[in-house]
Design a protein around this motif. Structure first.
Motif, PDB file in Angstrom:
ATOM      1  N   ALA A  28     -48.391 -50.755  75.110  1.00 53.36           N
ATOM      2  CA  ALA A  28     -49.119 -52.037  74.118  1.00 53.36           C
ATOM      3  C   ALA A  28     -50.572 -52.653  75.641  1.00 53.36           C
ATOM      4  CB  ALA A  28     -48.835 -53.216  73.797  1.00 53.36           C
ATOM      5  N   ALA A  29     -50.505 -53.363  76.758  1.00 51.82           N
ATOM      6  CA  ALA A  29     -51.044 -53.778  76.596  1.00 51.82           C
ATOM      7  C   ALA A  29     -52.211 -52.627  77.608  1.00 51.82           C
ATOM      8  CB  ALA A  29     -50.491 -54.543  78.226  1.00 51.82           C
ATOM      9  N   ALA A  30     -51.888 -51.834  78.134  1.00 57.75           N
ATOM     10  CA  ALA A  30     -52.759 -50.459  78.686  1.00 57.75           C
ATOM     11  C   ALA A  30     -53.332 -49.627  77.888  1.00 57.75           C
ATOM     12  CB  ALA A  30     -52.006 -49.290  79.699  1.00 57.75           C
ATOM     13  N   ARG A  31     -53.402 -49.990  76.223  1.00 58.40           N
ATOM     14  CA  ARG A  31     -54.247 -49.169  75.868  1.00 58.40           C
ATOM     15  C   ARG A  31     -55.321 -50.007  75.057  1.00 58.40           C
ATOM     16  NH1 ARG A  31     -49.487 -49.730  72.016  1.00 58.40           N
ATOM     17  NH2 ARG A  31     -50.276 -51.490  70.874  1.00 58.40           N
ATOM     18  N   PRO A  32     -56.504 -48.806  75.444  1.00 56.66           N
ATOM     19  CA  PRO A  32     -57.713 -50.073  74.513  1.00 56.66           C
ATOM     20  C   PRO A  32     -57.927 -49.759  73.369  1.00 56.66           C
ATOM     21  CG  PRO A  32     -58.119 -47.246  76.145  1.00 56.66           C
ATOM     22  CD  PRO A  32     -56.471 -47.194  75.804  1.00 56.66           C
ATOM     23  N   LEU A  33     -57.294 -49.040  72.307  1.00 60.81           N
ATOM     24  CA  LEU A  33     -57.455 -49.234  71.314  1.00 60.81           C
ATOM     25  C   LEU A  33     -56.422 -50.191  70.727  1.00 60.81           C
ATOM     26  CD1 LEU A  33     -57.619 -46.092  69.740  1.00 60.81           C
ATOM     27  CD2 LEU A  33     -58.698 -47.122  69.909  1.00 60.81           C
ATOM     28  N   ARG A  34     -56.469 -51.310  70.123  1.00 63.63           N
ATOM     29  CA  ARG A  34     -55.651 -52.535  69.779  1.00 63.63           C
ATOM     30  C   ARG A  34     -55.333 -52.524  68.259  1.00 63.63           C
ATOM     31  NH1 ARG A  34     -54.838 -54.076  74.918  1.00 63.63           N
ATOM     32  NH2 ARG A  34     -56.357 -53.984  76.016  1.00 63.63           N
ATOM     33  N   GLN A  35     -56.092 -51.364  67.320  1.00 59.52           N
ATOM     34  CA  GLN A  35     -55.284 -51.263  66.229  1.00 59.52           C
ATOM     35  C   GLN A  35     -54.636 -49.918  66.228  1.00 59.52           C
ATOM     36  OE1 GLN A  35     -58.650 -53.498  64.550  1.00 59.52           O
ATOM     37  NE2 GLN A  35     -57.281 -53.333  62.862  1.00 59.52           N
ATOM     38  N   PHE A  52     -52.654 -23.220  59.897  1.00 55.10           N
ATOM     39  CA  PHE A  52     -52.759 -23.512  59.135  1.00 55.10           C
ATOM     40  C   PHE A  52     -53.905 -24.339  59.612  1.00 55.10           C
ATOM     41  CE2 PHE A  52     -47.980 -24.465  59.417  1.00 55.10           C
ATOM     42  CZ  PHE A  52     -48.219 -25.265  60.424  1.00 55.10           C
ATOM     43  N   VAL A  53     -54.172 -25.419  58.980  1.00 50.03           N
ATOM     44  CA  VAL A  53     -55.472 -26.411  59.317  1.00 50.03           C
ATOM     45  C   VAL A  53     -54.327 -27.707  59.652  1.00 50.03           C
ATOM     46  CG1 VAL A  53     -57.345 -27.663  59.382  1.00 50.03           C
ATOM     47  CG2 VAL A  53     -57.372 -25.332  58.954  1.00 50.03           C
ATOM     48  N   LEU A  54     -54.720 -28.539  60.426  1.00 52.65           N
ATOM     49  CA  LEU A  54     -53.837 -29.671  61.185  1.00 52.65           C
ATOM     50  C   LEU A  54     -54.869 -30.881  61.030  1.00 52.65           C
ATOM     51  CD1 LEU A  54     -50.342 -29.860  63.050  1.00 52.65           C
ATOM     52  CD2 LEU A  54     -50.673 -29.688  61.030  1.00 52.65           C
ATOM     53  N   TRP A  55     -54.724 -31.903  59.724  1.00 52.06           N
ATOM     54  CA  TRP A  55     -56.530 -32.884  59.919  1.00 52.06           C
ATOM     55  C   TRP A  55     -56.155 -34.123  60.461  1.00 52.06           C
ATOM     56  CZ3 TRP A  55     -56.889 -37.406  57.382  1.00 52.06           C
ATOM     57  CH2 TRP A  55     -57.964 -37.812  57.287  1.00 52.06           C
ATOM     58  N   THR A  56     -55.972 -35.014  60.686  1.00 47.85           N
ATOM     59  CA  THR A  56     -56.577 -36.553  60.564  1.00 47.85           C
ATOM     60  C   THR A  56     -57.788 -36.721  61.462  1.00 47.85           C
ATOM     61  OG1 THR A  56     -55.140 -38.635  61.463  1.00 47.85           O
ATOM     62  CG2 THR A  56     -55.496 -36.877  63.192  1.00 47.85           C
ATOM     63  N   ARG A  57     -58.163 -38.586  61.033  1.00 45.74           N
ATOM     64  CA  ARG A  57     -59.117 -39.125  61.286  1.00 45.74           C
ATOM     65  C   ARG A  57     -58.825 -40.591  62.229  1.00 45.74           C
ATOM     66  NH1 ARG A  57     -63.961 -41.160  57.592  1.00 45.74           N
ATOM     67  NH2 ARG A  57     -64.944 -42.413  59.595  1.00 45.74           N
ATOM     68  N   LEU A  58     -59.156 -40.639  62.847  1.00 40.41           N
ATOM     69  CA  LEU A  58     -58.683 -41.655  63.664  1.00 40.41           C
ATOM     70  C   LEU A  58     -60.055 -43.839  63.366  1.00 40.41           C
ATOM     71  CD1 LEU A  58     -58.674 -41.188  67.517  1.00 40.41           C
ATOM     72  CD2 LEU A  58     -57.171 -41.265  65.317  1.00 40.41           C
ATOM     73  N   ALA A  59     -58.944 -44.586  62.488  1.00 40.13           N
ATOM     74  CA  ALA A  59     -60.103 -44.970  61.844  1.00 40.13           C
ATOM     75  C   ALA A  59     -59.819 -46.505  62.117  1.00 40.13           C
ATOM     76  CB  ALA A  59     -60.623 -44.895  60.544  1.00 40.13           C
ATOM     77  N   PRO A  60     -59.316 -47.151  63.326  1.00 39.84           N
ATOM     78  CA  PRO A  60     -58.328 -48.683  62.765  1.00 39.84           C
ATOM     79  C   PRO A  60     -59.170 -49.717  62.008  1.00 39.84           C
ATOM     80  CG  PRO A  60     -59.515 -48.530  65.036  1.00 39.84           C
ATOM     81  CD  PRO A  60     -59.372 -47.077  64.354  1.00 39.84           C
ATOM     82  N   GLN A  61     -60.491 -49.664  61.362  1.00 37.95           N
ATOM     83  CA  GLN A  61     -60.823 -50.206  60.937  1.00 37.95           C
ATOM     84  C   GLN A  61     -61.616 -49.630  59.160  1.00 37.95           C
ATOM     85  OE1 GLN A  61     -63.862 -53.291  62.911  1.00 37.95           O
ATOM     86  NE2 GLN A  61     -62.059 -53.458  64.139  1.00 37.95           N
ATOM     87  N   PRO A  62     -61.151 -49.170  58.940  1.00 40.10           N
ATOM     88  CA  PRO A  62     -61.841 -47.507  58.023  1.00 40.10           C
ATOM     89  C   PRO A  62     -63.020 -48.318  56.962  1.00 40.10           C
ATOM     90  CG  PRO A  62     -59.883 -48.428  57.056  1.00 40.10           C
ATOM     91  CD  PRO A  62     -59.559 -49.468  58.471  1.00 40.10           C
ATOM     92  N   LEU A  63     -63.217 -49.076  57.017  1.00 40.87           N
ATOM     93  CA  LEU A  63     -64.073 -50.025  56.152  1.00 40.87           C
ATOM     94  C   LEU A  63     -64.936 -50.067  57.108  1.00 40.87           C
ATOM     95  CD1 LEU A  63     -62.329 -50.994  52.802  1.00 40.87           C
ATOM     96  CD2 LEU A  63     -62.564 -48.215  53.329  1.00 40.87           C
ATOM     97  N   ALA A  64     -65.486 -49.775  58.197  1.00 37.26           N
ATOM     98  CA  ALA A  64     -66.538 -50.289  58.946  1.00 37.26           C
ATOM     99  C   ALA A  64     -67.367 -50.122  58.046  1.00 37.26           C
ATOM    100  CB  ALA A  64     -66.480 -50.024  60.293  1.00 37.26           C
ATOM    101  N   GLU A  65     -69.165 -50.401  58.081  1.00 40.25           N
ATOM    102  CA  GLU A  65     -70.080 -50.204  57.203  1.00 40.25           C
ATOM    103  C   GLU A  65     -70.988 -49.301  58.621  1.00 40.25           C
ATOM    104  OE1 GLU A  65     -72.533 -53.288  56.644  1.00 40.25           O
ATOM    105  OE2 GLU A  65     -71.459 -54.193  55.182  1.00 40.25           O
ATOM    106  N   GLY A  69     -65.544 -46.051  61.675  1.00 42.30           N
ATOM    107  CA  GLY A  69     -64.157 -46.795  61.073  1.00 42.30           C
ATOM    108  C   GLY A  69     -64.054 -48.060  62.797  1.00 42.30           C
ATOM    109  N   GLY A  70     -64.236 -48.265  63.465  1.00 42.58           N
ATOM    110  CA  GLY A  70     -63.754 -49.115  64.506  1.00 42.58           C
ATOM    111  C   GLY A  70     -63.608 -48.573  65.420  1.00 42.58           C
ATOM    112  N   MET A  71     -64.338 -47.146  66.057  1.00 41.68           N
ATOM    113  CA  MET A  71     -63.484 -46.558  66.843  1.00 41.68           C
ATOM    114  C   MET A  71     -64.666 -46.720  68.378  1.00 41.68           C
ATOM    115  SD  MET A  71     -61.028 -44.860  67.349  1.00 41.68           S
ATOM    116  CE  MET A  71     -60.809 -43.584  68.399  1.00 41.68           C
ATOM    117  N   PRO A  72     -64.410 -46.520  69.126  1.00 37.00           N
ATOM    118  CA  PRO A  72     -64.964 -46.708  70.206  1.00 37.00           C
ATOM    119  C   PRO A  72     -66.320 -45.097  70.454  1.00 37.00           C
ATOM    120  CG  PRO A  72     -62.996 -46.491  71.363  1.00 37.00           C
ATOM    121  CD  PRO A  72     -62.763 -46.675  69.059  1.00 37.00           C
ATOM    122  N   ALA A  73     -67.269 -45.471  70.672  1.00 35.94           N
ATOM    123  CA  ALA A  73     -67.864 -44.727  71.054  1.00 35.94           C
ATOM    124  C   ALA A  73     -67.621 -43.605  72.366  1.00 35.94           C
ATOM    125  CB  ALA A  73     -69.921 -45.176  71.392  1.00 35.94           C
ATOM    126  N   ARG A  74     -66.659 -43.330  72.606  1.00 34.04           N
ATOM    127  CA  ARG A  74     -66.027 -41.972  73.928  1.00 34.04           C
ATOM    128  C   ARG A  74     -64.968 -41.261  72.967  1.00 34.04           C
ATOM    129  NH1 ARG A  74     -60.851 -43.579  74.403  1.00 34.04           N
ATOM    130  NH2 ARG A  74     -60.313 -45.814  73.652  1.00 34.04           N
TER     131      ARG A  74
END
Length: 547
Positions: A28-35, A52-65, A69-74
């Motif tokens: 937890a201390a090392a990871r860049p994603l805090r949520q 089949f296709v597996l899907w997900t999308r990373l979005a710690p702050q999903p309602l960001a305008e 989703g609050g993700m870093p630009a990387r």
């Protein structure tokens, strides 16, 4: 902890150590994603006999305008694993994918090389976090005839109009396949499209026009736990209708003049792909997206998934319900020439027991005029009569054994016999149409006695209608297709029960519907709050009620 399907799939909360994945000390201390980035859940889709296709999308702050989703630009490395058991102890495949900012940190893993006709479980991990666990399956091997398929289909989930309980109730039946037939999300700004009594929930953000808008809107819908459990319980096969872009658009023609419509369409398509379990063949290229395709379930069923928006001619006579000579123009098409040829060729090549069209708008004729005029919806197949006739005659010429059309859009359950000539009630029945109600769109709705809808008197091929919200469950066997029209009594508050309102059966080689069950409405249900008292108003689609 002993895990079960209901624990993993229906709780909507199987993450981290709960899913059997302890996080390493100090991580937890090392990871860049805090949520937790897995706020939108997981999904699978477009199964074939190898994968089949597996899907997900990373979005710690999903309602960001900004829609990101609050993700870093990387890029973020996401690992995935597929197991043969629900506890994920017997992993059969694993790998790593990059969630990139240019695709809103969505992940599409397209798998092959798996065993046919098998159930699998999967999850993702990213920087110390674990996703919920999902269940999926491969289709049966080509040439085999499975004994049964449990398939459900849904459409029209307007977040503001109510709670997505219907998704959860469908998930609780543990279907093997789910079809979504359009209007997965709606474009409107808060307060624009309201139901009597007011909307129980509100959209975030403005009307969707930009890529950021559509990404934010899809994320808001995906945060709903009822929707998440439906995605996690079975593979989905999806097609869009109009509201994924805007109401009643037709190819490059918007509902109202809009010089920026093509940019809006391209943004909507990009966000749709990012948020759906679609194969690379559906990756948008500007304003174009390849969405019509086939899913084969051995020799039991072939699903011909159609796109009736992207290639259609503009609605005739200015749209709406009209008596319109132009609707019969043989040059007009709802599918476009290329898709029509693809569909007719699929009919000729099919060896399936059931050929099923998964599509968006009402296929059978629905005349709303009791007099000599034929007044029908220009947005449905009634506005493209020659197109419907060519396809109907095409499945007859090809000797399709059991043609069935599945439909969404109209926010009510319907069942219809399909005719060669709707003007002649005695003409031959050549197929069947099953129409699912909305998940929430237009609010609570109301129950009514079967056959009481006023249009039945002058549309004898219409067999059933009900204006409660819900979904349709089908059990498909070599001998018959049984369809349960399931409903919920309300959506204005959460956790409604579900029950089967009616059941219809289509027998092998017998065109047309046979009703086997009809539950009479409870007296109180006939005037459900907010539904309106008069039958005519209850059954008008939201497309004509919206401001």
């Amino acid at each position: 902890m002993t895990l079960s399907r209901r624990t993993i799939l229906l709780s909507g909360a199987a993450v981290g150590a709960v899913a059997g994945l302890p996080v390493a000390a100090g991580a937890a201390a090392a990871r860049p994603l805090r949520q937790d980035p897995f706020t939108l859940g997981v999904a699978s889709g477009d199964p074939d006999h190898e994968g089949f296709v597996l899907w997900t999308r990373l979005a710690p702050q999903p309602l960001a305008e900004d829609g990101l989703g609050g993700m870093p630009a990387r890029p973020v490395a996401v690992t995935w694993e597929v197991a043969a058991d629900e506890g994920l102890r017997h992993v059969v495949r694993r790998g790593m994918a990059q969630a990139r900012p240019e695709s809103a940190h969505s992940v599409h893993v397209e798998l092959g090389g798996l065993l046919p006709g098998r159930e699998y479980f999967y999850r993702f991990r990213a920087e110390g976090y674990a996703s919920p666990v999902g269940r999926t399956r491969t289709a049966p091997a080509p040439g085999t005839l499975p004994s049964a398929l449990a398939m459900g289909f849904v459409s029209c989930s307007q977040y503001e109009h109510g709670y997505f309980t219907a998704y959860r109730r469908l998930a609780e039946t543990e279907p093997e396949l789910i079809l979504h037939l359009g209007d997965y999300q709606y474009e409107y700004e808060k307060g624009t499209y309201t139901v009597p009594g007011g909307n129980p929930r509100d959209h975030e953000g403005p009307e969707t026009r930009t890529l950021a808008n559509y990404r934010q809107r899809h994320a808001q819908y995906k945060t709903d736990t009822d929707l998440q459990v439906a995605h996690a319980v079975a593979p989905w096969v999806v097609v869009f209708d109009d509201h994924e872009v805007e109401n009643n658009w037709a190819d490059e023609v918007p509902e109202a003049p809009d010089p920026d419509f093509l940019a809006r369409r391209a943004a909507a398509f990009q966000a749709y792909y990012e948020n759906m379990p679609l194969r690379r063949t559906s990756l948008p290229r500007g304003i174009d997206m390849q969405l019509y395709r086939r899913v084969r379930w051995g020799r039991l069923a072939t699903f011909h998934m159609l796109d009736t928006r992207q290639y259609r001619d503009d609605q005739a006579c200015g749209d709406g319900y009209k008596e319109c000579a132009a609707a019969a123009d043989p040059a007009r098409s709802i599918t476009g020439a290329e898709q029509e040829a693809w569909l007719l060729d699929g009919f000729r090549r099919s060896d399936a027991r059931w050929d099923i069209l998964g599509q968006q708008v009402f296929f059978a004729q629905r005349d709303n005029n009791s007099g000599p005029l034929t007044v029908t919806s220009m947005d449905a197949w009634d506005g493209y009569v020659a197109s419907r006739d060519r396809i109907t005659r095409g499945w007859l010429a090809a000797g399709v054994r059991n043609p069935v059309v599945l439909t969404g859009d109209v926010h009510a359950h319907w069942a219809s016999d399909l005719k060669l000539d709707y003007a002649d009630p005695t003409s031959r029945t050549v197929g069947s149409e099953l129409v699912c109600s909305s998940v929430t769109s237009t609010g609570d709705g109301a129950d009514s006695p079967t056959g009481s809808h006023p249009w039945f008197a002058f549309n004898p091929h219409l067999r059933f209608q009900n204006n409660l919200r819900g979904y349709v469950r089908t059990t498909i066997t070599p001998a018959q297709l049984a369809a349960d029209f399931d409903v919920v009594p309300y959506v204005s508050r959460p956790d409604a029960p579900a029950y089967t309102r009616a059941t219809f059966v289509i027998e092998d080689r017998v065109a047309g519907l046979h009703q086997t069950y009809d539950r009479p409405p409870a007296p109180a249900a006939r005037t459900a709050p907010g539904a309106g008292a008069d039958l005519g108003r209850q059954t008008v689609e939201a497309e004509t009620l919206r401001p």
